[in-house]
Scaffold this motif. Structure first.
Motif, PDB file in Angstrom:
ATOM      1  N   VAL A  96      14.911  -6.910   5.909  1.00 30.15           N
ATOM      2  CA  VAL A  96      15.485  -5.681   6.469  1.00 30.15           C
ATOM      3  C   VAL A  96      14.877  -4.437   5.840  1.00 30.15           C
ATOM      4  CG1 VAL A  96      17.683  -6.756   7.061  1.00 30.15           C
ATOM      5  CG2 VAL A  96      17.410  -5.667   4.829  1.00 30.15           C
ATOM      6  N   LEU A  97      14.138  -4.597   4.739  1.00 29.18           N
ATOM      7  CA  LEU A  97      13.547  -3.447   4.046  1.00 29.18           C
ATOM      8  C   LEU A  97      12.061  -3.267   4.313  1.00 29.18           C
ATOM      9  CD1 LEU A  97      15.236  -3.814   0.520  1.00 29.18           C
ATOM     10  CD2 LEU A  97      15.921  -2.302   2.399  1.00 29.18           C
ATOM     11  N   SER A  98      11.405  -4.317   4.801  1.00 30.14           N
ATOM     12  CA  SER A  98       9.952  -4.255   4.976  1.00 30.14           C
ATOM     13  C   SER A  98       9.511  -5.293   5.990  1.00 30.14           C
ATOM     14  CB  SER A  98       9.258  -4.513   3.622  1.00 30.14           C
ATOM     15  OG  SER A  98       7.871  -4.704   3.776  1.00 30.14           O
ATOM     16  N   SER A 151       3.044   0.596   3.221  1.00 30.91           N
ATOM     17  CA  SER A 151       2.648  -0.362   4.253  1.00 30.91           C
ATOM     18  C   SER A 151       2.819  -1.774   3.726  1.00 30.91           C
ATOM     19  CB  SER A 151       1.179  -0.152   4.656  1.00 30.91           C
ATOM     20  OG  SER A 151       1.008   1.077   5.316  1.00 30.91           O
ATOM     21  N   GLN A 152       3.204  -2.663   4.596  1.00 29.91           N
ATOM     22  CA  GLN A 152       3.425  -4.059   4.227  1.00 29.91           C
ATOM     23  C   GLN A 152       2.119  -4.749   3.866  1.00 29.91           C
ATOM     24  OE1 GLN A 152       4.926  -4.701   8.148  1.00 29.91           O
ATOM     25  NE2 GLN A 152       3.254  -6.087   8.686  1.00 29.91           N
ATOM     26  N   VAL A 153       2.232  -5.887   3.230  1.00 23.31           N
ATOM     27  CA  VAL A 153       1.062  -6.719   2.958  1.00 23.31           C
ATOM     28  C   VAL A 153       0.555  -7.276   4.291  1.00 23.31           C
ATOM     29  CG1 VAL A 153       0.212  -8.775   1.773  1.00 23.31           C
ATOM     30  CG2 VAL A 153       1.958  -7.333   0.683  1.00 23.31           C
ATOM     31  N   THR A 158       0.840  -1.198   0.000  1.00 21.30           N
ATOM     32  CA  THR A 158       0.000   0.000   0.000  1.00 21.30           C
ATOM     33  C   THR A 158       0.875   1.249   0.000  1.00 21.30           C
ATOM     34  OG1 THR A 158      -1.742  -1.144   1.223  1.00 21.30           O
ATOM     35  CG2 THR A 158      -1.827   1.254   1.206  1.00 21.30           C
ATOM     36  N   LEU A 159       0.572   2.164  -0.904  1.00 23.16           N
ATOM     37  CA  LEU A 159       1.271   3.443  -1.004  1.00 23.16           C
ATOM     38  C   LEU A 159       0.395   4.518  -0.371  1.00 23.16           C
ATOM     39  CD1 LEU A 159       2.186   2.998  -4.757  1.00 23.16           C
ATOM     40  CD2 LEU A 159       3.861   2.987  -2.904  1.00 23.16           C
ATOM     41  N   HIS A 160       0.975   5.292   0.546  1.00 23.20           N
ATOM     42  CA  HIS A 160       0.263   6.395   1.193  1.00 23.20           C
ATOM     43  C   HIS A 160       0.855   7.711   0.699  1.00 23.20           C
ATOM     44  CE1 HIS A 160      -1.143   3.344   4.083  1.00 23.20           C
ATOM     45  NE2 HIS A 160       0.114   2.946   4.126  1.00 23.20           N
ATOM     46  N   TYR A 161       0.025   8.559   0.101  1.00 19.25           N
ATOM     47  CA  TYR A 161       0.522   9.834  -0.407  1.00 19.25           C
ATOM     48  C   TYR A 161      -0.605  10.859  -0.450  1.00 19.25           C
ATOM     49  CZ  TYR A 161       3.193  13.097  -3.316  1.00 19.25           C
ATOM     50  OH  TYR A 161       3.853  14.202  -3.792  1.00 19.25           O
ATOM     51  N   TYR A 221       7.884  -9.737   5.091  1.00 21.17           N
ATOM     52  CA  TYR A 221       8.366 -11.090   5.406  1.00 21.17           C
ATOM     53  C   TYR A 221       7.763 -11.565   6.724  1.00 21.17           C
ATOM     54  CZ  TYR A 221      11.563 -14.670   7.197  1.00 21.17           C
ATOM     55  OH  TYR A 221      12.086 -15.810   7.747  1.00 21.17           O
ATOM     56  N   GLN A 222       7.782 -10.704   7.746  1.00 16.86           N
ATOM     57  CA  GLN A 222       7.244 -11.083   9.047  1.00 16.86           C
ATOM     58  C   GLN A 222       5.736 -11.319   8.974  1.00 16.86           C
ATOM     59  OE1 GLN A 222       9.044 -11.873  11.691  1.00 16.86           O
ATOM     60  NE2 GLN A 222       7.164 -12.485  12.720  1.00 16.86           N
ATOM     61  N   ALA A 223       5.039 -10.504   8.152  1.00 12.01           N
ATOM     62  CA  ALA A 223       3.596 -10.689   7.985  1.00 12.01           C
ATOM     63  C   ALA A 223       3.300 -12.061   7.389  1.00 12.01           C
ATOM     64  CB  ALA A 223       3.035  -9.585   7.086  1.00 12.01           C
TER      65      ALA A 223
END
Length: 299
Positions: free
Chosen positions: A107-109, A78-80, A30-33, A112-114
């Motif tokens: 390390v960038l998002s 935002s991550q998936v 998700t892109l927030h702008y 992976y943890q989600a």
């Protein structure tokens, strides 16, 4: 032959059309702008998002930007969510294929943890979540390599992924330093002086997936020459896909190809860099993604 499905996120640059063609599941970040949310590659195209982000003055004069935009909103991502991964896992289970998640580097998002959280919701199922330790076209190169091969066992697939993670190579050069500054990766003084001196950092992903500069040179010509030198030291394996990336100025990456023409295999692709990372490198960025004959720990 083992049946599996690659699940990834939209940072890889694989379009929904390509995903459908090759049986890949691409979950959008998700892109927030400007107080709006956009599902990457679903609610807004890459070109349209860059049009929102890069104003006309930046397009006219990349090299002589004066930074007067501290108050401008910088896009966030935002991550998936874990539940989106769980839905994808449920689809795989229904289709009787083994899900393998290859997301943007841990390390960038938090993606992976989600995916790990979603995997743990289905403890009795065979699900693999692997830290790619990379991003962008590197993910695309790895994934396209996997879907174009057949494997006897899941162990064979995992062994190939491990090889790819240890041999994937990425070089990039931004045309302006303003967006590295806006994203908090460079001080304002360094960005202003760098733009005035036309300094171009050569950026790569290290062995854990962090962006790191390996050199700074004057002008794009010398930047592309430096990338060519790096490729000579870390030669392309022609048995795997090669991909070029660009943000919103394809002319620069076409020039990069010219410096590499004697080092490239016959076939390669060109992909627009996802806004998830393109927002940080700015307009005019160019990149090269490939599998090296040398492992990362051999550098």
């Amino acid at each position: 032959m083992v049946k599996f499905r690659i699940i990834t996120d939209s940072s890889c640059g694989i379009t929904q059309e390509e995903a459908s063609k090759y049986g890949i599941k691409v979950l959008p970040l998700t892109l927030h702008y400007k107080q709006k949310d956009y599902l990457d590659g679903v609610d807004i195209s890459t070109d349209d998002f860059y049009s929102l982000l890069f104003d006309s003055s930046e397009k006219r004069d990349l090299r002589n930007l004066l930074f007067n935009s501290e108050k401008k909103e910088f896009p966030k991502t935002s991550q998936v969510p874990p539940l989106e991964f769980k839905k994808a896992f449920d689809e795989c289970i229904e289709d009787q294929v083994i899900p393998i998640v290859l997301p943007i580097a841990a390390v960038l998002s938090g993606t992976y943890q989600a995916a790990c959280i979603a995997r743990d919701m289905l403890e009795d199922q065979e699900i693999y979540v692997i830290d790619s330790k990379t991003a962008l076209g590197c993910l695309k190169v790895m994934i396209m390599s996997l879907v174009n091969k057949e494997f006897e066992t899941i162990e064979d697939v995992l062994k190939e992924i491990d090889y790819l993670v240890n041999h994937i190579t990425f070089y990039s050069v931004p045309d302006t330093l303003e967006y590295l500054y806006k994203g908090g990766r460079l001080s304002k003084t360094s960005a202003v002086l760098g733009n005035l001196l036309q300094l171009k950092p050569i950026i790569r992903l290290n062995h854990v997936g962090k962006l790191e500069p390996i050199a700074k040179v004057r002008g794009l010509k010398h930047a592309f020459m430096k990338i060519a030198d790096e490729v000579k030291e870390n030669p392309i394996d022609p048995n795997y896909p090669v991909d070029f990336g660009y943000s919103n100025h394809i002319e620069n990456v076409e020039e990069l190809k010219g410096y590499l023409k004697n080092l490239l295999p016959e076939g390669y692709t060109t992909t627009q860099i996802s806004p998830v990372v393109g927002a940080h490198v700015g307009p005019g960025a160019s990149a090269l993604f490939y599998i090296s004959k040398k492992a990362k720990n051999e550098d």
